[in-house]
Design a protein around this motif. Structure first.
Motif, PDB file in Angstrom:
ATOM      1  N   PRO A 158       0.812  -1.228   0.000  1.00 61.11           N
ATOM      2  CA  PRO A 158       0.000   0.000   0.000  1.00 61.11           C
ATOM      3  C   PRO A 158       0.848   1.283   0.000  1.00 61.11           C
ATOM      4  O   PRO A 158       0.485   2.252  -0.666  1.00 61.11           O
ATOM      5  CB  PRO A 158      -0.826  -0.113   1.291  1.00 61.11           C
ATOM      6  N   LEU A 159       1.968   1.288   0.703  1.00 65.56           N
ATOM      7  CA  LEU A 159       2.821   2.476   0.710  1.00 65.56           C
ATOM      8  C   LEU A 159       3.466   2.691  -0.664  1.00 65.56           C
ATOM      9  O   LEU A 159       3.546   3.822  -1.153  1.00 65.56           O
ATOM     10  CB  LEU A 159       3.885   2.386   1.796  1.00 65.56           C
ATOM     11  N   ILE A 166       0.586   9.493  -5.628  1.00 59.59           N
ATOM     12  CA  ILE A 166       0.933  10.916  -5.460  1.00 59.59           C
ATOM     13  C   ILE A 166       1.766  11.444  -6.612  1.00 59.59           C
ATOM     14  O   ILE A 166       1.754  12.631  -6.889  1.00 59.59           O
ATOM     15  CB  ILE A 166       1.639  11.220  -4.118  1.00 59.59           C
ATOM     16  N   SER A 167       2.481  10.564  -7.302  1.00 63.67           N
ATOM     17  CA  SER A 167       3.292  11.048  -8.417  1.00 63.67           C
ATOM     18  C   SER A 167       2.554  11.017  -9.750  1.00 63.67           C
ATOM     19  O   SER A 167       2.825  11.837 -10.622  1.00 63.67           O
ATOM     20  CB  SER A 167       4.602  10.268  -8.521  1.00 63.67           C
ATOM     21  N   GLY A 174     -10.251  10.735  -8.191  1.00 61.64           N
ATOM     22  CA  GLY A 174     -10.128  12.154  -7.834  1.00 61.64           C
ATOM     23  C   GLY A 174      -8.827  12.480  -7.135  1.00 61.64           C
ATOM     24  O   GLY A 174      -8.754  13.410  -6.344  1.00 61.64           O
ATOM     25  N   ILE A 175      -7.770  11.729  -7.435  1.00 65.07           N
ATOM     26  CA  ILE A 175      -6.464  11.959  -6.820  1.00 65.07           C
ATOM     27  C   ILE A 175      -5.575  12.675  -7.826  1.00 65.07           C
ATOM     28  O   ILE A 175      -5.195  12.090  -8.842  1.00 65.07           O
ATOM     29  CB  ILE A 175      -5.810  10.647  -6.377  1.00 65.07           C
ATOM     30  N   PRO A 176      -5.253  13.934  -7.576  1.00 64.22           N
ATOM     31  CA  PRO A 176      -4.394  14.666  -8.516  1.00 64.22           C
ATOM     32  C   PRO A 176      -2.926  14.254  -8.328  1.00 64.22           C
ATOM     33  O   PRO A 176      -2.506  13.883  -7.238  1.00 64.22           O
ATOM     34  CB  PRO A 176      -4.598  16.133  -8.122  1.00 64.22           C
ATOM     35  N   ALA A 177      -2.175  14.330  -9.399  1.00 61.35           N
ATOM     36  CA  ALA A 177      -0.740  14.049  -9.324  1.00 61.35           C
ATOM     37  C   ALA A 177      -0.033  15.271  -8.760  1.00 61.35           C
ATOM     38  O   ALA A 177      -0.309  16.398  -9.147  1.00 61.35           O
ATOM     39  CB  ALA A 177      -0.202  13.736 -10.714  1.00 61.35           C
ATOM     40  N   LEU A 178       0.884  15.014  -7.824  1.00 63.74           N
ATOM     41  CA  LEU A 178       1.680  16.121  -7.277  1.00 63.74           C
ATOM     42  C   LEU A 178       2.820  16.493  -8.215  1.00 63.74           C
ATOM     43  O   LEU A 178       3.347  17.583  -8.160  1.00 63.74           O
ATOM     44  CB  LEU A 178       2.237  15.743  -5.910  1.00 63.74           C
ATOM     45  N   GLY A 179       3.225  15.548  -9.011  1.00 63.29           N
ATOM     46  CA  GLY A 179       4.319  15.773  -9.942  1.00 63.29           C
ATOM     47  C   GLY A 179       4.456  14.583 -10.849  1.00 63.29           C
ATOM     48  O   GLY A 179       3.902  13.527 -10.592  1.00 63.29           O
TER      49      GLY A 179
END
Length: 181
Positions: A158-159, A166-167, A174-179
């Protein structure tokens, strides 16, 4: 006379150490062993000043692959903060080492981007369940599904998947990419 696996391992280690330096993690001395035993290991007590890793084989194929080598170096870095002495620590070690392995491999010049799978660059290794961990398409993407599992590789999935999310993001959730990598 050295084997192909030894040459591959030592060359890959030298490249991976330079890539780690590029992100601000400097390894003093990296002691490397190449063997015909199955698996790859970072010895307990390793750290960024003096790392001890052994790279072996899987299915009679050398594991001197960028993501595998960077994974083991990730353990040496993690030993600066936590030991590998209980289920929780091992879970965090394996998840973070997978993240390091994936990220460092993505930095390899002419690598065609990030692939999210550990060990996939060697066809005879790629689908072996002992190493096949895909951060994008893990069967365990929520800690709730792994919390009662005693396998630290499974518990770390999961991690690793969180790192993917996140990337890269997940529009359906609905999870936006941080980069981007």
């Amino acid at each position: 006379e050295s084997t192909q696996g030894a040459y591959q391992t030592f060359w890959t280690i030298s490249q991976a150490v330079s890539l780690y330096e590029g992100i601000g993690i400097d390894f003093g001395t990296v002691n490397v062993g190449s063997c015909d035993e199955e698996g790859a290991f970072c010895l307990n007590g390793s750290n960024t000043n003096e790392a001890f890793i052994t790279i072996g084989t899987l299915n009679n194929r050398p594991l001197g692959l960028f993501d595998v080598v960077a994974h083991e170096l990730g353990h040496a870095f993690m030993f600066e903060f936590i030991q590998y002495n209980n289920l929780g620590n091992r879970t965090l070690h394996e998840a973070m080492a997978d993240i390091f392995g994936t990220y460092i491999e993505s930095l390899v010049p002419n690598n065609n981007g990030i692939d999210w799978s550990i060990g996939d660059d060697e066809p005879q290794v790629a689908n072996d369940p002992r190493i096949n961990r895909n951060l994008q398409a893990t069967p365990n993407n929520c800690f709730q599904t792994t919390q009662n599992n005693s396998d630290w590789y499974v518990r770390g999935q999961p991690l690793g998947h969180w790192y993917f999310l996140i990337s890269q993001g997940d529009a359906a959730r609905g999870i936006p990419a941080l980069g981007t990598l």
